[in-house]
Design a protein around this motif. Structure first.
Motif, PDB file in Angstrom:
ATOM      1  N   ARG A   1       0.846  -1.199   0.000  1.00 28.83           N
ATOM      2  CA  ARG A   1       0.000   0.000   0.000  1.00 28.83           C
ATOM      3  C   ARG A   1       0.878   1.245   0.000  1.00 28.83           C
ATOM      4  O   ARG A   1       0.715   2.164  -0.792  1.00 28.83           O
ATOM      5  CB  ARG A   1      -0.861   0.047   1.273  1.00 28.83           C
ATOM      6  CG  ARG A   1      -1.955  -0.964   1.316  1.00 28.83           C
ATOM      7  CD  ARG A   1      -2.530  -1.015   2.747  1.00 28.83           C
ATOM      8  NE  ARG A   1      -3.451  -2.125   2.898  1.00 28.83           N
ATOM      9  CZ  ARG A   1      -4.740  -2.036   2.558  1.00 28.83           C
ATOM     10  NH1 ARG A   1      -5.237  -0.914   2.088  1.00 28.83           N
ATOM     11  NH2 ARG A   1      -5.515  -3.074   2.688  1.00 28.83           N
ATOM     12  N   ARG A   2       1.874   1.209   0.900  1.00 32.80           N
ATOM     13  CA  ARG A   2       2.743   2.380   1.052  1.00 32.80           C
ATOM     14  C   ARG A   2       3.517   2.673  -0.230  1.00 32.80           C
ATOM     15  O   ARG A   2       3.505   3.774  -0.749  1.00 32.80           O
ATOM     16  CB  ARG A   2       3.712   2.105   2.196  1.00 32.80           C
ATOM     17  CG  ARG A   2       4.712   3.202   2.441  1.00 32.80           C
ATOM     18  CD  ARG A   2       5.955   2.643   3.072  1.00 32.80           C
ATOM     19  NE  ARG A   2       6.610   1.680   2.168  1.00 32.80           N
ATOM     20  CZ  ARG A   2       7.449   0.750   2.563  1.00 32.80           C
ATOM     21  NH1 ARG A   2       7.703   0.593   3.845  1.00 32.80           N
ATOM     22  NH2 ARG A   2       8.008  -0.053   1.683  1.00 32.80           N
ATOM     23  N   ASP A   3       4.148   1.612  -0.799  1.00 29.28           N
ATOM     24  CA  ASP A   3       4.965   1.823  -1.987  1.00 29.28           C
ATOM     25  C   ASP A   3       4.135   2.286  -3.169  1.00 29.28           C
ATOM     26  O   ASP A   3       4.548   3.173  -3.923  1.00 29.28           O
ATOM     27  CB  ASP A   3       5.715   0.536  -2.351  1.00 29.28           C
ATOM     28  CG  ASP A   3       6.980   0.390  -1.506  1.00 29.28           C
ATOM     29  OD1 ASP A   3       7.153   1.204  -0.566  1.00 29.28           O
ATOM     30  OD2 ASP A   3       7.790  -0.525  -1.787  1.00 29.28           O
ATOM     31  N   LEU A   4       2.937   1.681  -3.333  1.00 31.04           N
ATOM     32  CA  LEU A   4       2.084   2.091  -4.446  1.00 31.04           C
ATOM     33  C   LEU A   4       1.683   3.562  -4.299  1.00 31.04           C
ATOM     34  O   LEU A   4       1.751   4.355  -5.248  1.00 31.04           O
ATOM     35  CB  LEU A   4       0.837   1.205  -4.510  1.00 31.04           C
ATOM     36  CG  LEU A   4       1.038  -0.146  -5.224  1.00 31.04           C
ATOM     37  CD1 LEU A   4      -0.190  -1.029  -5.039  1.00 31.04           C
ATOM     38  CD2 LEU A   4       1.322   0.063  -6.706  1.00 31.04           C
ATOM     39  N   ALA A   5       1.292   3.928  -3.091  1.00 30.30           N
ATOM     40  CA  ALA A   5       0.873   5.308  -2.852  1.00 30.30           C
ATOM     41  C   ALA A   5       2.021   6.272  -3.118  1.00 30.30           C
ATOM     42  O   ALA A   5       1.856   7.299  -3.790  1.00 30.30           O
ATOM     43  CB  ALA A   5       0.359   5.448  -1.423  1.00 30.30           C
ATOM     44  N   ASP A   6       3.218   5.900  -2.614  1.00 35.17           N
ATOM     45  CA  ASP A   6       4.396   6.736  -2.855  1.00 35.17           C
ATOM     46  C   ASP A   6       4.677   6.912  -4.337  1.00 35.17           C
ATOM     47  O   ASP A   6       4.950   8.019  -4.817  1.00 35.17           O
ATOM     48  CB  ASP A   6       5.629   6.084  -2.219  1.00 35.17           C
ATOM     49  CG  ASP A   6       5.719   6.408  -0.741  1.00 35.17           C
ATOM     50  OD1 ASP A   6       4.883   7.211  -0.283  1.00 35.17           O
ATOM     51  OD2 ASP A   6       6.609   5.832  -0.065  1.00 35.17           O
TER      52      ASP A   6
END
Lengths: 289, 271, 314
Positions: free
Chosen positions: B232-237
């Motif tokens: 989730r974090r990497d995609l959002a970043d």
């Protein structure tokens, strides 16, 4: 005339001693014939070439010159071994096999098998008087017993010729008597026997014909009678004869023209005979002799 | 004598003729056995150079694995006494003898990039910058060992995974780690998380963000089991970094606040 | 005593052209082989099996730090196969070297060869007897190894799995992969190829030793030369290659090297045991070819042994 059991013609066997040209002539121009059904004694001192001759008969050695045939077959050919049985001097068989297993093994080597072999093994053990020791390992056999199992092994395939090398070497008199009886039995059965020995007495007892070999050459050969008979002498053995009777005989001899008394005295029995007489009184011991 | 020579000649002739007849079959078989990794014959010269005569005899007599095992075991005491050069020598012998023993390679490398590099900080004779430099040397050396191992066995998942992890953790080389994970993905038997880790590493590899976004997005829609916090974090970043238009962004990724708090702690997903 | 009478009399009437014994008679070879087998077993070779058991038991309990489960399993296999290898080779060399001189010394060779036994049969029977003992011992040792390996695999793998299950974020697929990795070094059917390869090697070693013992002057000579050929056979090829690359080897050295490579078996071929123990996949076709190579070597060395032994005099 039937094929002779062994026919050796002009056999010469030379051993190279070293890489240089030094040779030992073990047997030279030797010829001999063992007739079918005959017991032939080959006698001679140690190192005279007896063993070499025998090994040539058995195909363990090849002649350097000359030929050796066993029932017409070249002794080098494995076929000739069908007809031969051999008992080496002081044989050591596989110590860990029992008497019966040993005979079975040698029977199998001769192509025998199944019930026929089993029957033959029983028969042989009976013949050499070892039925009681059949399941004992050879390691526990006495020398005489080994010699007898060796003889049984030699005749397992009912060979027509049996070669015996010093069959009684190291065996006590009663044991050697048993072996002698076995040889006589073979003779009776029509088996040819070639016996090598330096024990003259033994050879004298069983052999039809004798060859004396010395330094690789045959020095004398003939029937026992021919070799040892003294045709012009007669031996009388008297029992309970009084002095007077003996004197009477002496005078009778004196009266006869040309006759001469050679010896007079108490006859000697052979040492072997005394030993046997003495030991026969003992209670019979089973198996072990 | 003449006969003896004749016989000796005949024997030699037969052995030679037999040798000529059998060698084509034998050579082909040997090549195939080496190709299928059943047979490995270290060059006799190397073995004799590296091992003593007795060890060499044992190796040549067909006990390669056991001799290799012996040297690995001998290395244990070097580990205890932190004699890293001696340890490396022993493992080098093991590596010469059993170049296809994955566990051996991984252990060898681990001793160097982890144990040896950590031990330099106990060495009072060095200044702190020296210690860091020495530690880095050991790390590079350990990574070098793993690259050698990979060269020997390009088909080993375990080696690729280990290499990727070491590159990521010890050298922070995310591009290199991504490549290693990618190679692991091509091999059978890789763990399920490999494909996600490949994406995470790409995301951190400068210039490959677009690739990373496409890969992670594919995973996101492929299966819910991939919906990990790190993902989730990497995609959002990446959506922010790549300026993905709002309308095209993946719905339901974690909210910004959570994202920043995670980013600060810098914890990736741990398998 | 009288029983012999009838039988010998019967044969005495036969003609002087007896049946030629077949050159190779399986039953005759078999009886020679079984006697050899019994002979060697009575020499208490089976005590060695106890030593083997002891070594494997020690390995079983041996767990140096840092060994993974797979490595521990592999160590058990490596050490066991090495011991099996050493035993088989020593036994094949020593027992083959002893047999003929012992037969000669005990004069049993006379009694055997004075029977209608072709000399090839004698050699074959002896060789087969030795190999039967090696085979039987390998079967016993392998059975023991298999048992130990199986138990070790079960114990170590289940312990490791329960440890791994407690790791955070461990998924079942990874767990399965890791288990497969460990079990790869456990007990599998293809492992049976290892004792087979050891056996094939022993065949060649025994045949070479038999050849040497047909002309050797002493047992010690046979054993030492066999052991030397065994070692040379492991590295002659690679040494020869190195020699050819490194030096401008002169023609004589090159020729000699070539001759050695041609005459001495390439024993290195049989070191596939290491690969098999490392759980590399085994192609049965290649094992078949290895079998073929073994057969060629054995026949070749038997042939030269026969040439020497055929008209050897005793």
């Amino acid at each position: 005339m039937s094929t002779p059991a062994v026919k050796i013609e002009n056999l010469t066997k030379i051993f190279p001693l070293s890489l240089r040209k030094r040779y030992l002539v073990a047997v030279e121009q030797l010829s001999l014939t063992v007739g079918d059904g005959e017991v032939y004694g080959l006698i001679g001192p140690n190192g005279s070439g007896k063993s070499t001759t025998m090994k040539v008969v058995l195909g363990l050695m090849a002649p350097t010159k000359g030929t050796c045939r066993v029932f017409g077959n070249d002794s080098r050919d494995v076929v000739s071994r069908n007809q031969v049985g051999f008992l080496p001097e002081n044989p050591y068989f596989y110590k860990y096999l029992t008497g019966a297993e040993t005979l079975k093994f040698y029977g199998k080597l001769c192509g025998m098998k199944g019930p026929a072999l089993k029957e033959r093994v029983d028969e042989l053990l009976e013949m050499v008087d070892l039925t009681g020791a059949r399941d004992r390992r050879l390691g526990g056999y006495s020398k005489g017993m080994l010699q007898r199992i060796g003889l049984a092994q030699a005749v397992v395939q009912r060979p027509r010729l049996v070669v015996l090398d010093e069959p009684t070497a190291g065996v006590d008199p009663s044991g050697s008597r048993k072996i002698r009886d076995l040889v006589l039995q073979l003779k009776k059965d029509g088996t040819s026997v070639m016996l090598c020995s330096h024990l003259l007495e033994q050879v004298q007892e069983v052999c039809d014909r004798i060859g004396i070999i010395h330094q690789g050459r045959m020095v004398k050969e003939g029937s026992l009678k021919e070799l040892i008979a003294l045709e012009d002498q007669t031996e009388i053995v008297l029992k309970n004869g009084s002095e007077a009777l003996i004197e009477k005989i002496r005078s009778l001899i004196r009266e006869e023209q040309g006759a001469e008394l050679v010896t007079l005295g108490h006859p000697r029995t052979t040492l072997e005979r005394v030993f046997l007489e003495e030991t026969r009184q003992d209670a019979p011991k089973p198996a072990k002799d | 004598m003449k006969q003896l020579l004749k016989k000796a000649g005949l024997v030699i002739a037969i052995l030679m003729a037999g040798g000529l007849l059998r060698s084509p079959l034998e050579n082909r078989l040997e090549t195939r056995l080496v190709e299928t990794h059943l047979l490995f014959t270290p060059p006799a010269k190397n073995v004799l150079d590296v091992l003593g005569q007795e060890s060499a005899m044992a190796v040549l007599g067909g006990m390669r694995s056991v001799v290799a095992l012996y040297w690995q075991l001998m290395a244990i005491s070097d580990w205890e006494y932190q004699e890293w050069d001696d340890l490396a020598k022993k493992f080098e012998i093991a590596a010469l003898l059993t170049p296809r023993d994955t566990d051996m390679w991984i252990k060898y490398a681990w001793h160097i990039h982890t144990n040896a590099s950590a031990s330099v900080f106990d060495d009072a004779s060095m200044t702190e910058p020296q210690q860091y430099l020495a530690a880095d040397d050991y790390i590079e050396q350990g990574i070098g060992i793993l690259y050698r191992a990979v060269k020997q066995m390009p088909d080993s998942v375990d080696l690729q995974m280990d290499l990727a992890q070491v590159l990521r953790e010890k050298r922070q080389d995310y591009c290199g780690a991504a490549e290693a994970y990618k190679r692991a993905l091509e091999l059978e038997g890789h763990p399920a998380y490999t494909t996600r880790f490949y994406g995470y590493m790409l995301a951190k590899c400068p210039g490959r963000e677009r690739e990373a976004y496409e890969h992670l997005k594919m995973l996101w829609f492929e299966d819910e089991k991939h919906h990990m916090p790190s993902m989730r974090r990497d995609l959002a970043d990446l959506e922010v970094k790549l300026n993905v238009p709002e309308a095209l962004r993946i719905p339901g990724l974690e909210n910004q606040d959570e994202r920043f708090s995670r980013q600060r702690s810098g914890q990736p997903e741990v398998p | 005593m009288s029983d012999t009478t009838t039988s010998t009399a019967e044969s005495a009437g036969k003609d002087a052209s007896p049946v030629r014994p077949p050159l190779i008679s399986p039953s005759r070879i078999w009886s020679l082989a079984t006697v050899t087998f019994t002979q060697l077993l009575r020499m208490k070779v089976l005590y060695f099996m106890l030593i083997f058991g002891l070594i494997v038991a020690v390995i079983f309990n041996f767990n140096p730090s840092g060994q993974t489960v797979a490595q521990q399993l592999k160590s058990t296999k490596d050490v066991s196969f090495a011991v099996m290898n050493v035993f088989s080779m020593l036994f094949a060399i020593a027992s083959t070297a002893i047999l003929i001189p012992k037969d000669l010394e005990d004069r049993t060779l006379y009694t055997i060869l004075s029977k209608p036994v072709p000399r090839l049969d004698y050699l074959l029977g002896r060789l087969m007897g030795v190999l039967m003992v090696v085979g039987a011992c390998l079967i016993i040792m392998y059975a023991f190894l298999a048992l130990v390996l199986f138990v070790q695999e079960q114990i170590l793998v289940s312990a490791e799995l329960s440890r791994l299950r407690e790791q955070p974020q461990m998924d079942s697929e990874t767990l399965l992969n890791m288990e497969n990795d460990m079990r790869k070094q456990g007990l599998h059917w293809p492992l049976l190829y290892a004792p087979l390869a050891i056996f094939l090697k022993a065949c060649v070693v025994a045949a070479v030793t038999l050849f040497l013992s047909t002309f050797a002057s002493s047992t010690l000579f046979t054993i030492i030369v066999s052991a030397m050929l065994f070692l040379i056979g492991h590295f002659h090829k690679s040494t020869y290659e190195v020699l050819m690359e490194d030096t401008h080897a002169n023609a004589v050295v090159a020729l000699l090297g070539k001759l050695v490579v041609l005459a001495v078996p390439n024993f290195a071929l049989f070191n596939v045991v290491d690969g098999i123990a490392a759980a590399e996949p085994v192609d049965p076709m290649l094992m078949g070819q290895l079998f073929l190579v073994t057969a060629v070597y054995t026949v070749l060395y038997l042939l030269v042994a026969l040439i020497v032994f055929m008209d050897k005099e005793f």
